[in-house]
Design a protein around this motif. Structure first.
Motif, PDB file in Angstrom:
ATOM      1  N   PRO A 103       0.665  -1.292   0.012  1.00  0.00           N
ATOM      2  CA  PRO A 103      -0.046  -0.139  -0.030  1.00  0.00           C
ATOM      3  C   PRO A 103       0.801   1.204  -0.052  1.00  0.00           C
ATOM      4  CG  PRO A 103       0.123  -1.089   2.157  1.00  0.00           C
ATOM      5  CD  PRO A 103       0.693  -1.830   1.348  1.00  0.00           C
ATOM      6  N   VAL A 104       0.404   2.347  -0.563  1.00  0.00           N
ATOM      7  CA  VAL A 104       0.915   3.610  -0.620  1.00  0.00           C
ATOM      8  C   VAL A 104      -0.125   4.559  -0.049  1.00  0.00           C
ATOM      9  CG1 VAL A 104       1.901   5.384  -2.141  1.00  0.00           C
ATOM     10  CG2 VAL A 104       2.333   3.124  -2.664  1.00  0.00           C
ATOM     11  N   GLY A 105       0.469   5.671   0.594  1.00  0.00           N
ATOM     12  CA  GLY A 105      -0.643   6.616   1.496  1.00  0.00           C
ATOM     13  C   GLY A 105      -0.039   7.752   1.198  1.00  0.00           C
ATOM     14  N   ILE A 106      -0.734   9.055   1.392  1.00  0.00           N
ATOM     15  CA  ILE A 106      -0.460  10.280   1.232  1.00  0.00           C
ATOM     16  C   ILE A 106      -0.914  11.113   2.286  1.00  0.00           C
ATOM     17  CG2 ILE A 106      -2.506  10.947  -0.280  1.00  0.00           C
ATOM     18  CD1 ILE A 106      -0.783  12.576  -2.124  1.00  0.00           C
ATOM     19  N   GLN A 107      -0.161  12.287   2.715  1.00  0.00           N
ATOM     20  CA  GLN A 107      -0.700  13.180   3.707  1.00  0.00           C
ATOM     21  C   GLN A 107      -0.553  14.499   2.868  1.00  0.00           C
ATOM     22  OE1 GLN A 107       1.156  13.580   7.515  1.00  0.00           O
ATOM     23  NE2 GLN A 107      -0.543  14.848   8.151  1.00  0.00           N
ATOM     24  N   ILE A 108      -1.001  15.415   3.077  1.00  0.00           N
ATOM     25  CA  ILE A 108      -1.032  16.926   2.406  1.00  0.00           C
ATOM     26  C   ILE A 108      -1.248  17.909   3.633  1.00  0.00           C
ATOM     27  CG2 ILE A 108      -1.740  18.530   0.630  1.00  0.00           C
ATOM     28  CD1 ILE A 108      -2.528  16.485  -1.293  1.00  0.00           C
ATOM     29  N   LEU A 109       0.060  18.418   3.811  1.00  0.00           N
ATOM     30  CA  LEU A 109      -0.212  19.557   4.941  1.00  0.00           C
ATOM     31  C   LEU A 109      -0.586  20.801   4.291  1.00  0.00           C
ATOM     32  CD1 LEU A 109       3.430  18.449   6.262  1.00  0.00           C
ATOM     33  CD2 LEU A 109       1.349  17.877   7.333  1.00  0.00           C
ATOM     34  N   ALA A 110      -1.253  21.371   5.386  1.00  0.00           N
ATOM     35  CA  ALA A 110      -1.720  21.085   6.541  1.00  0.00           C
ATOM     36  C   ALA A 110      -3.228  20.739   6.549  1.00  0.00           C
ATOM     37  CB  ALA A 110      -1.339  22.058   7.631  1.00  0.00           C
ATOM     38  N   SER A 111      -3.527  19.827   7.028  1.00  0.00           N
ATOM     39  CA  SER A 111      -5.019  19.330   7.064  1.00  0.00           C
ATOM     40  C   SER A 111      -5.641  19.395   5.848  1.00  0.00           C
ATOM     41  CB  SER A 111      -5.881  20.166   8.187  1.00  0.00           C
ATOM     42  OG  SER A 111      -5.933  21.573   7.851  1.00  0.00           O
ATOM     43  N   ALA A 112      -5.135  19.299   4.685  1.00  0.00           N
ATOM     44  CA  ALA A 112      -5.741  19.155   3.428  1.00  0.00           C
ATOM     45  C   ALA A 112      -6.236  17.659   3.085  1.00  0.00           C
ATOM     46  CB  ALA A 112      -4.841  19.892   2.381  1.00  0.00           C
ATOM     47  N   ASN A 113      -7.076  17.330   3.936  1.00  0.00           N
ATOM     48  CA  ASN A 113      -7.485  15.842   3.613  1.00  0.00           C
ATOM     49  C   ASN A 113      -8.344  15.473   2.793  1.00  0.00           C
ATOM     50  OD1 ASN A 113      -6.125  15.651   6.402  1.00  0.00           O
ATOM     51  ND2 ASN A 113      -8.022  16.477   7.446  1.00  0.00           N
ATOM     52  N   GLU A 114      -9.247  16.380   2.058  1.00  0.00           N
ATOM     53  CA  GLU A 114      -9.957  16.317   1.001  1.00  0.00           C
ATOM     54  C   GLU A 114      -9.079  16.277  -0.234  1.00  0.00           C
ATOM     55  OE1 GLU A 114     -13.650  18.544   0.597  1.00  0.00           O
ATOM     56  OE2 GLU A 114     -13.994  18.414   2.655  1.00  0.00           O
ATOM     57  N   GLN A 115      -8.036  17.224  -0.323  1.00  0.00           N
ATOM     58  CA  GLN A 115      -7.119  17.016  -1.490  1.00  0.00           C
ATOM     59  C   GLN A 115      -6.573  15.603  -1.381  1.00  0.00           C
ATOM     60  OE1 GLN A 115      -7.847  19.515   0.835  1.00  0.00           O
ATOM     61  NE2 GLN A 115      -7.543  21.758  -0.322  1.00  0.00           N
ATOM     62  N   ALA A 116      -6.076  15.247  -0.319  1.00  0.00           N
ATOM     63  CA  ALA A 116      -5.220  14.026  -0.193  1.00  0.00           C
ATOM     64  C   ALA A 116      -6.236  13.040  -0.563  1.00  0.00           C
ATOM     65  CB  ALA A 116      -4.899  13.818   1.290  1.00  0.00           C
ATOM     66  N   LEU A 117      -7.328  13.016  -0.151  1.00  0.00           N
ATOM     67  CA  LEU A 117      -8.281  11.967  -0.588  1.00  0.00           C
ATOM     68  C   LEU A 117      -8.584  11.907  -2.287  1.00  0.00           C
ATOM     69  CD1 LEU A 117     -11.434  11.589   1.517  1.00  0.00           C
ATOM     70  CD2 LEU A 117      -9.938   9.530   0.766  1.00  0.00           C
ATOM     71  N   ALA A 118      -8.491  13.133  -2.854  1.00  0.00           N
ATOM     72  CA  ALA A 118      -8.615  13.282  -4.180  1.00  0.00           C
ATOM     73  C   ALA A 118      -7.395  12.792  -5.039  1.00  0.00           C
ATOM     74  CB  ALA A 118      -8.918  14.618  -4.333  1.00  0.00           C
ATOM     75  N   VAL A 119      -6.471  12.927  -4.383  1.00  0.00           N
ATOM     76  CA  VAL A 119      -4.919  12.490  -4.999  1.00  0.00           C
ATOM     77  C   VAL A 119      -5.170  10.988  -4.922  1.00  0.00           C
ATOM     78  CG1 VAL A 119      -2.425  12.349  -4.786  1.00  0.00           C
ATOM     79  CG2 VAL A 119      -3.609  14.544  -4.586  1.00  0.00           C
ATOM     80  N   ALA A 120      -5.472  10.394  -3.687  1.00  0.00           N
ATOM     81  CA  ALA A 120      -5.529   9.020  -3.498  1.00  0.00           C
ATOM     82  C   ALA A 120      -6.427   8.314  -4.574  1.00  0.00           C
ATOM     83  CB  ALA A 120      -5.835   8.633  -2.025  1.00  0.00           C
ATOM     84  N   LYS A 121      -7.308   8.714  -4.672  1.00  0.00           N
ATOM     85  CA  LYS A 121      -8.696   8.328  -5.541  1.00  0.00           C
ATOM     86  C   LYS A 121      -7.878   8.273  -7.115  1.00  0.00           C
ATOM     87  CE  LYS A 121     -12.485   7.297  -7.525  1.00  0.00           C
ATOM     88  NZ  LYS A 121     -13.084   5.784  -7.296  1.00  0.00           N
TER      89      LYS A 121
END
Length: 279
Positions: free
Chosen positions: A96-114
């Motif tokens: 698995p590969v994961g992502i975090q986009i700082l700071a608290s850009a959680n929806e953006q991270a989900l979009a990239v993950a998708k």
């Protein structure tokens, strides 16, 4: 736990290596070196692949000073998507590969993950608000999980920080770590992350033990794991995120140290019950 095991395939202790992406276009420390940033991220991923880490986690750590999601430009999402796809292409499909986009850009991270077929994100501010060094971070679980459903990304796991590092939690000081974890579980977190007070600082073992067996979702340590203390954490966690320790001189901004990674993974292999080893 079922969702976690579908992705990581073993109960404990999965080793996740950090890929700290260089300062991206549009941020103060960017050096007009976009192609070099991509190549370095790929190079570090190849090292993690060589030493058979269980996963890698991508983060825009060098984008200081961080800005919150509502002030983030589209260039950050675009660049993180490009790097994420390159890394996903390198890592075996089973990893698995994961992502975090700082700071608290959680929806953006989900979009990239998708978009890039990543398996999880690391989210800040999931439950309870707090004051971070980039400003006030509000709880986002309700909005974030609705967005995950909206973009048909329910398979993507959301791991959530508890009482996030580099932050003040005075407002929620009367809420224990355990109650915070229970709130995250109630709000459908796929796993909770415990850290020290700052990057590279070890999480307190007593904090880990206070949660072990008292929540029904995966428990992850997010800072301060080293070759010296790995054994203390190993059997109490589903995963450990390693960043600073894998770098030269143990500093997050330095290059990876292959010797450290090799020795660490050898120790992790020795600690892993042989019926839990991936083939």
């Amino acid at each position: 736990m079922h969702r976690f095991l579908q992705v990581f395939h073993k109960q404990s202790c999965n080793i996740i290596g950090m890929v700290h992406i260089g300062a991206l276009p549009g941020t103060p420390l960017y050096k007009s070196n976009w192609l070099e940033i991509i190549e370095k991220a790929k190079y570090e991923t190849e090292i993690y692949k060589k030493y058979k880490l269980d996963s890698v986690l991508i983060e825009n750590m060098h984008d200081v000073p961080y800005t919150q999601d509502h002030d983030m430009g589209p260039e950050t999402v675009a660049c993180m998507s490009k790097v994420a796809q390159e890394i996903r292409n390198i890592m075996p499909a089973s990893k698995p590969v994961g992502i975090q986009i700082l700071a608290s850009a959680n929806e953006q991270a989900l979009a990239v993950a998708k978009a890039c077929n990543l398996q999880y994100i690391r989210a800040e501010g999931f439950v309870f608000g707090h004051i971070a060094d980039e400003g006030y971070t509000n709880a986002c679980a309700g909005r974030l999980l609705r967005y995950r459903r909206h973009i048909d990304a329910s398979r993507i796991l959301i791991f959530t920080d508890l009482k996030k590092k580099h932050s003040s939690h005075a407002v929620t000081n009367d809420i224990s770590l355990l109650e915070t974890a229970k709130a995250a579980q109630f709000f459908l977190s796929d796993g909770v992350i415990v850290t020290g007070l700052s990057t590279g600082q070890a999480a307190k073992l007593e904090d880990i033990l206070s949660l072990r067996g008292r929540i029904d979702i995966p428990l992850i340590v997010g800072s301060g794991v080293t070759g010296n203390n790995l054994k203390d954490y190993f059997y109490n966690l589903q995963a450990a995120i390693i960043g600073s320790y894998f770098k030269q001189d143990g500093h997050w901004a330095n290059d990876l140290c292959e010797e450290t990674i090799e020795n660490f993974m050898h120790n992790a292999y020795d600690l892993t019950p042989k019926n839990c080893l991936q083939i």
